[in-house]
Motif scaffolding. Structure first.
Motif, PDB file in Angstrom:
ATOM      1  N   GLU B  25      67.841  65.564 -14.487  1.00 46.47           N
ATOM      2  CA  GLU B  25      67.192  65.510 -15.805  1.00 46.47           C
ATOM      3  C   GLU B  25      66.111  66.571 -15.972  1.00 46.47           C
ATOM      4  OE1 GLU B  25      65.774  61.504 -15.990  1.00 46.47           O
ATOM      5  OE2 GLU B  25      67.793  60.662 -16.209  1.00 46.47           O
ATOM      6  N   GLY B  26      65.584  67.068 -14.890  1.00 49.34           N
ATOM      7  CA  GLY B  26      64.529  68.073 -14.979  1.00 49.34           C
ATOM      8  C   GLY B  26      63.950  68.346 -13.616  1.00 49.34           C
ATOM      9  N   PRO B  27      63.011  69.300 -13.523  1.00 49.26           N
ATOM     10  CA  PRO B  27      62.460  69.629 -12.201  1.00 49.26           C
ATOM     11  C   PRO B  27      61.726  68.459 -11.559  1.00 49.26           C
ATOM     12  CG  PRO B  27      61.255  70.779 -13.943  1.00 49.26           C
ATOM     13  CD  PRO B  27      62.420  70.102 -14.593  1.00 49.26           C
ATOM     14  N   VAL B  28      62.019  68.244 -10.291  1.00 43.93           N
ATOM     15  CA  VAL B  28      61.353  67.183  -9.543  1.00 43.93           C
ATOM     16  C   VAL B  28      60.681  67.771  -8.296  1.00 43.93           C
ATOM     17  CG1 VAL B  28      62.851  65.283 -10.254  1.00 43.93           C
ATOM     18  CG2 VAL B  28      63.472  66.661  -8.270  1.00 43.93           C
ATOM     19  N   ALA B  29      59.720  67.025  -7.792  1.00 46.71           N
ATOM     20  CA  ALA B  29      59.060  67.404  -6.538  1.00 46.71           C
ATOM     21  C   ALA B  29      58.994  66.151  -5.684  1.00 46.71           C
ATOM     22  CB  ALA B  29      57.670  67.952  -6.833  1.00 46.71           C
ATOM     23  N   PRO B  30      60.035  65.892  -4.901  1.00 44.40           N
ATOM     24  CA  PRO B  30      60.097  64.626  -4.173  1.00 44.40           C
ATOM     25  C   PRO B  30      59.228  64.585  -2.911  1.00 44.40           C
ATOM     26  CG  PRO B  30      62.114  65.870  -3.857  1.00 44.40           C
ATOM     27  CD  PRO B  30      61.250  66.693  -4.738  1.00 44.40           C
ATOM     28  N   ALA B  31      58.743  63.413  -2.633  1.00 44.84           N
ATOM     29  CA  ALA B  31      58.107  63.133  -1.337  1.00 44.84           C
ATOM     30  C   ALA B  31      58.907  61.965  -0.776  1.00 44.84           C
ATOM     31  CB  ALA B  31      56.645  62.770  -1.524  1.00 44.84           C
ATOM     32  N   ALA B  32      59.889  62.289   0.038  1.00 44.35           N
ATOM     33  CA  ALA B  32      60.857  61.269   0.438  1.00 44.35           C
ATOM     34  C   ALA B  32      61.359  61.526   1.852  1.00 44.35           C
ATOM     35  CB  ALA B  32      62.046  61.290  -0.524  1.00 44.35           C
ATOM     36  N   LEU B  49      55.719  77.647   0.876  1.00 41.95           N
ATOM     37  CA  LEU B  49      57.124  77.900   0.536  1.00 41.95           C
ATOM     38  C   LEU B  49      57.417  77.478  -0.903  1.00 41.95           C
ATOM     39  CD1 LEU B  49      60.110  78.499   1.194  1.00 41.95           C
ATOM     40  CD2 LEU B  49      60.277  76.196   2.122  1.00 41.95           C
ATOM     41  N   VAL B  50      56.992  76.273  -1.255  1.00 42.54           N
ATOM     42  CA  VAL B  50      57.247  75.793  -2.617  1.00 42.54           C
ATOM     43  C   VAL B  50      56.495  76.665  -3.621  1.00 42.54           C
ATOM     44  CG1 VAL B  50      56.963  73.845  -4.190  1.00 42.54           C
ATOM     45  CG2 VAL B  50      57.683  73.445  -1.840  1.00 42.54           C
ATOM     46  N   GLY B  51      55.249  77.000  -3.283  1.00 48.84           N
ATOM     47  CA  GLY B  51      54.466  77.852  -4.173  1.00 48.84           C
ATOM     48  C   GLY B  51      55.105  79.218  -4.365  1.00 48.84           C
ATOM     49  N   ALA B  52      55.669  79.764  -3.301  1.00 51.83           N
ATOM     50  CA  ALA B  52      56.267  81.106  -3.377  1.00 51.83           C
ATOM     51  C   ALA B  52      57.436  81.152  -4.354  1.00 51.83           C
ATOM     52  CB  ALA B  52      56.721  81.547  -1.992  1.00 51.83           C
ATOM     53  N   ARG B  98      52.779  68.900  -1.021  1.00 51.24           N
ATOM     54  CA  ARG B  98      53.860  69.840  -1.333  1.00 51.24           C
ATOM     55  C   ARG B  98      54.351  69.626  -2.765  1.00 51.24           C
ATOM     56  NH1 ARG B  98      59.402  69.354   2.006  1.00 51.24           N
ATOM     57  NH2 ARG B  98      59.415  67.382   0.891  1.00 51.24           N
ATOM     58  N   ALA B  99      54.436  68.364  -3.150  1.00 53.19           N
ATOM     59  CA  ALA B  99      54.873  68.072  -4.519  1.00 53.19           C
ATOM     60  C   ALA B  99      53.920  68.688  -5.547  1.00 53.19           C
ATOM     61  CB  ALA B  99      54.968  66.564  -4.720  1.00 53.19           C
ATOM     62  N   ALA B 100      52.623  68.718  -5.173  1.00 54.14           N
ATOM     63  CA  ALA B 100      51.622  69.276  -6.106  1.00 54.14           C
ATOM     64  C   ALA B 100      51.758  70.787  -6.245  1.00 54.14           C
ATOM     65  CB  ALA B 100      50.226  68.920  -5.625  1.00 54.14           C
ATOM     66  N   MET B 101      52.495  71.407  -5.334  1.00 51.78           N
ATOM     67  CA  MET B 101      52.654  72.871  -5.387  1.00 51.78           C
ATOM     68  C   MET B 101      53.722  73.287  -6.387  1.00 51.78           C
ATOM     69  SD  MET B 101      50.476  74.179  -3.248  1.00 51.78           S
ATOM     70  CE  MET B 101      51.008  75.850  -2.890  1.00 51.78           C
ATOM     71  N   ARG B 102      54.389  72.308  -6.999  1.00 49.31           N
ATOM     72  CA  ARG B 102      55.389  72.658  -8.021  1.00 49.31           C
ATOM     73  C   ARG B 102      54.881  72.158  -9.378  1.00 49.31           C
ATOM     74  NH1 ARG B 102      61.913  71.377  -8.450  1.00 49.31           N
ATOM     75  NH2 ARG B 102      62.258  73.045  -9.970  1.00 49.31           N
ATOM     76  N   VAL B 108      58.147  62.678  -7.328  1.00 51.43           N
ATOM     77  CA  VAL B 108      58.872  61.426  -7.077  1.00 51.43           C
ATOM     78  C   VAL B 108      58.540  60.960  -5.659  1.00 51.43           C
ATOM     79  CG1 VAL B 108      61.108  60.280  -7.056  1.00 51.43           C
ATOM     80  CG2 VAL B 108      60.746  62.241  -8.561  1.00 51.43           C
ATOM     81  N   LEU B 109      57.832  59.869  -5.569  1.00 52.86           N
ATOM     82  CA  LEU B 109      57.463  59.322  -4.266  1.00 52.86           C
ATOM     83  C   LEU B 109      58.455  58.215  -3.922  1.00 52.86           C
ATOM     84  CD1 LEU B 109      55.539  59.057  -1.885  1.00 52.86           C
ATOM     85  CD2 LEU B 109      54.003  57.720  -3.319  1.00 52.86           C
ATOM     86  N   VAL B 110      59.145  58.407  -2.816  1.00 52.19           N
ATOM     87  CA  VAL B 110      60.225  57.478  -2.473  1.00 52.19           C
ATOM     88  C   VAL B 110      59.826  56.621  -1.255  1.00 52.19           C
ATOM     89  CG1 VAL B 110      62.653  57.305  -1.826  1.00 52.19           C
ATOM     90  CG2 VAL B 110      61.911  59.120  -3.364  1.00 52.19           C
TER      91      VAL B 110
END
Lengths: 261, 157
Positions: B25-32, B49-52, B98-102, B108-110
């Protein structure tokens, strides 16, 4: 008989599919490689590290092998040169046999066995642990982050190490010739330079770069295709290494055919 | 105030499916657990890496941002450690960082209590979310963990 034909056909179709997929991925790597935006700081970091792992860490072992194996083969070649009374063509024979043929193949085998298997296992592990899913969900292009830096680094490492191997065998050959028939340095260098034409140097560079590409690409591809389950990693590494060996053999045969026949 | 949506799903397959659905559905940044930190990178390099790939920053700006993000969580001492050297709780916090870098992605916290069994309430998670400035966060968890959450809005998947 029918079963045999069916099995052969199935294997041929699978192989054709793999080759087609590899060709598509190669094209994608080429396209990504031409985009300046692909070279972000994370990719540059991987390039630097991979050059260190592939070209620098291997140096002590590589130099020992180059000196030991290279000198041994040089000794045999020089003995042949003397027996056939071809001393005046020694430089040319050394360049064509040892520099153009032996140096890239030995270098490719060493890098393939060390870094190729490492890359293969690393990718297979990433596939097993879910790290590839991490890249996918964070929208990090695998071609850019995994393929591009490792391919570039391995190609650079392959060209540099082939050059070092070539220098070692050229030096060894001179030492042998000097010891056996007191060949002068100038005379030797003249024959070497006469044989080491621009086209020979270009062929050597092209062969090194092609082998470098294959040493990175085939293990990357095989690792990413690792089957799931506890035996996935060894199976992926086994398949990758066999494919790599076949690819190196094909490149060697092709260059022999192109340059000598 | 960040919007914290909690979706309770019956099993791991349903959670996996929902994560895939959210990603489509759209960009996600999972912590799972399904999206671990990259093992051959340090904690800070995982953030870089995510920031780059999601900013136009140069190398030094990325390093500074990743270091600042870790510092916001008081996780500076973990920066140079590889994932294998982190505790479960530290790994969870680094995943949130890491999720905050996107930017702009739905974090999404799993199953946080499965990732870090030593957590007994969502207080550390809420603190981390505030420190990281995560505005959109969706938590996917099992119904058995419902009592561990406070101040979240439960939504139907």
């Amino acid at each position: 008989m029918l079963n045999f034909l069916e099995a052969t056909g199935r294997k041929a179709l699978t192989a054709a599919g793999t080759i087609r997929e590899m060709a598509g991925l190669t094209g994608l790597c080429g396209v990504r490689g031409l985009m300046p935006s692909s070279y972000n700081p994370a990719v540059r970091l991987v390039v630097t590290r991979q050059i260190f792992f592939t070209a620098v860490q291997i140096l002590p072992l590589f130099l020992i092998v180059a000196l030991g194996f290279g000198t041994g083969v040089v000794g045999v070649v020089v003995a042949g040169i003397l027996r056939l009374d071809l001393v005046d063509q020694a430089g040319g024979l050394v360049v064509n046999l040892l520099v153009l043929e032996l140096a890239p193949v030995i270098t490719a085998l060493l890098i393939g066995l060390r870094s190729g298997s490492g890359i293969n296992a690393e990718m297979a592990t990433m596939a097993q642990t879910g790290e590839l899913r991490t890249l996918e969900l964070f929208d990090i292009d695998r071609t850019i982050y995994l393929f591009l830096p490792r391919i570039i680094a391995t190609m650079v490492a392959m060209a540099l190490l082939t050059g070092i191997f070539a220098l070692v065998v050229l030096t060894s050959a001179y030492v042998f010739l000097f010891l056996y028939v007191e060949t002068g340095l100038n005379e030797y260098l003249n024959t070497v330079m006469h044989s080491l034409t621009g086209s020979v140097a270009a062929a050597l560079l092209a062969k090194s770069l092609l082998l470098g590409f294959l040493i990175a690409f085939i293990p990357l591809y095989s690792g990413l295709k690792a089957p799931s389950g506890p035996t996935g990693i060894p199976i992926a590494v086994l398949k990758g290494m066999v494919r790599l060996f076949l690819a190196i053999a094909v490149v060697e045969l092709l260059t022999l055919w192109l340059l000598w026949i | 105030m960040a919007s914290l949506d909690l979706e309770l799903l019956p099993d791991t397959d349903a959670i996996d499916h929902r994560l895939t659905q959210l990603a489509s559905e759209g960009p996600v940044a999972p912590a799972a657990l399904q999206t671990p930190l990259l093992a051959n990178l340090s904690a800070q390099e995982n953030l870089e890496l995510v920031g780059a790939f999601h900013s136009q920053k140069g190398a030094s700006a990325l390093v500074a941002r990743a270091a600042q993000t870790l510092a916001n969580l008081d996780m500076g001492p973990c920066a140079a450690r590889r994932p294998a050297e982190l505790t479960d709780r530290e790994a969870l916090m680094i995943q949130l960082a890491r999720a905050a870098m996107r930017p702009g992605a739905l974090a999404v916290l799993v199953t946080p209590f499965t990732q870090a069994p030593e957590l007994d309430s969502d207080a550390p998670i809420r603190q981390a979310i505030t420190a990281l400035g995560l505005n959109r966060l969706c938590i996917l968890d099992f119904p058995s963990n419902r009592h561990r959450y406070s101040a979240v809005s439960e939504v139907a998947p």
